[in-house]
Design a protein around this motif. Sequence first.
Motif, PDB file in Angstrom:
ATOM      1  N   PHE A 304      61.842  91.415  25.331  1.00 37.82           N
ATOM      2  CA  PHE A 304      61.805  90.393  26.369  1.00 37.82           C
ATOM      3  C   PHE A 304      60.306  90.031  26.649  1.00 37.82           C
ATOM      4  N   HIS A 305      59.417  90.723  26.717  1.00 36.06           N
ATOM      5  CA  HIS A 305      58.155  90.599  26.895  1.00 36.06           C
ATOM      6  C   HIS A 305      57.235  89.871  25.808  1.00 36.06           C
ATOM      7  N   LEU A 306      57.744  90.531  24.468  1.00 33.77           N
ATOM      8  CA  LEU A 306      57.315  89.681  23.382  1.00 33.77           C
ATOM      9  C   LEU A 306      57.844  88.057  23.277  1.00 33.77           C
ATOM     10  N   GLY A 307      59.049  87.952  23.771  1.00 35.87           N
ATOM     11  CA  GLY A 307      59.442  86.545  23.952  1.00 35.87           C
ATOM     12  C   GLY A 307      58.600  85.707  24.717  1.00 35.87           C
ATOM     13  N   LEU A 308      58.071  86.216  26.073  1.00 39.17           N
ATOM     14  CA  LEU A 308      57.219  85.533  26.756  1.00 39.17           C
ATOM     15  C   LEU A 308      55.955  85.459  26.258  1.00 39.17           C
TER      16      LEU A 308
END
Length: 602
Positions: A304-308
């Motif tokens: 998720f945070h890599l996506g952000l």
Amino acid sequence: MGKEEKGLLRQALEQVSAIRSRLDGGFQISESPSLALWSESGRERGVSLSFLERLVMGRASQKEKLQAAQMVERDRLAAEAGDPIAQFRYASYLIDGVGTPRNPTEGIKWHIKSAEAGNVMAMSSLGLMYFSGHNVAKDLTEALKWFRLAAEAGDLGSQARMGFCIHRGLGAPSDEEEGLRWLNKAADSGFVVAQWQLAMLILEREATPENLAEAMKLVKKAADNGLAEAQFFLGTAYLLGENLDQDLREAWRWIRKAADQGHQRSLFYLGFFYLEGTVVERDVNEAAKLFQEAAQAGIPEAQFHLGLAYAEGTGVKKSPEMAVKWLRKAAESGLAIAQLELGLFYSKGQGTSKNMTLAYNWVKKAAEGGQASGEYWLGLWLLTGQGVPVDRSRGLQWLRKAAAQGEKMANFQLGEEYINDPTGGGVAKEEALTALRQAAEDGYEKARLSLGRACLDGVFDQPDPVEAAKWWRLAAEAGNHQAAAWLGDLLLTAGVEGTPRAEAEGLNWLRRAAEGGIPLAMCRLGLLYEKGEILPQDLTETEKWLKRAALNCGADQESRRLLRERGLEPAPVSALVATAGTQARKVGAARSLGKKLKKKRK
């Protein structure tokens, strides 16, 4: 650390496989008994682990295969002669098909022969296989039988496993007292997994100071003894201030230790330290690198945070397409916040084709997973018919669910539904007022603006300019220029406090709003300079502020009305949304305004 981030870290912590509901650290079973037994008996026999790995994986050379066949034959003969250790080794070769055709059924028979001859390793191995159903039919009663025999022979791992099974009532009626006795026996002998399991079992009890202290003492002991899961748990406890006083340096130290042992979820947490510059110097590149490593290992929160990071270009090259890729992976794993974000990406056509059906489906999954913002967006889309036919009843239902979780936007929207349609909106006056006030008290600026306007207009009760000023002042103090404009205008025109101080405060807020780009405030300030009542007359200042208002008023009807009352023509609305190539229209409007003001001075 923000509330959202802390919540996500807490959510990640709750998903740790060993905490509370799954205390299976002592029940891990190797897919290959041959590799497992190497650590027990292979080294003194000169058996290389890489040699066995190649055999198990089918990568051995012909020479190595011949060596393996000779090794198996030696152990077979020794096994048939009654050697328990050889029986155990031969059983493992048969199960893995190392140096001989794979035959798990025959292998289990030799395992049982070895165990019945007193080989503790075979007892423990059989217990694990029956517990997991690996190579045999799962049978908890049989598993407990072999764990007990190995435990009574002094095997620490089996003592811990048996204690856990008895405590949980697995394979026998639950007996918490006996279960704890075996776990304590293993823990006192230094078996780290038993220390960890005991700590988790204690945390399931009533959260008294005594229980928490005892549990964290055992966690610390397991962490000191090198158990990565305990190190990670201890680090997150220090990070979140749960069961321990918050200590970010200690949090970093323990999470780092776990990560150094290859604990994958720890990499995600370390990424947070670098992202926020907590304890270590902020380094978004290192944060993205750690998120990437954890994401590739399958950690949903890291995905998720890599996506952000890809969406915002934080520590990586900005790529909406890569953002969608990683958000989808996290969403497909069931992470509700990722499902919401992915849905919003589809709704905007960001990094993918716009698709309101997919957007709605993903946001619905997030809402059904209890994600408050997902409940809000689902409710809003049902109210407005985005991606789905309008359904006000269901829309309000979802908004109320989100509001019950403290979602500020949902509380604001419930208030707005009444304000926009007091009789047919489906929201009662008291509910709307309560929701709007809650959102305002929670710091949501739109709610403060709306509640102030509702108080001034008497939407919920009699007009109350004092209450209106209160909410606008809070928003203005937080930097909202629109609130500053309305507050300044209110204090100057209504004299809320009825004193000269109201005029001084009103002018202060009006000027802040004008300097912040609010056209209405620019108009009011310009006209005050023209009248020369509250401010000394200064037509140069009048011209300056009215010019700015004419250039920036856009569709602000009140500002356009004030300008026209002065005989001034505001810039066309279209000029305000034009590209740089049409800015001359603004300049022309400003020049026209300047000429008219000069005539007035004459």
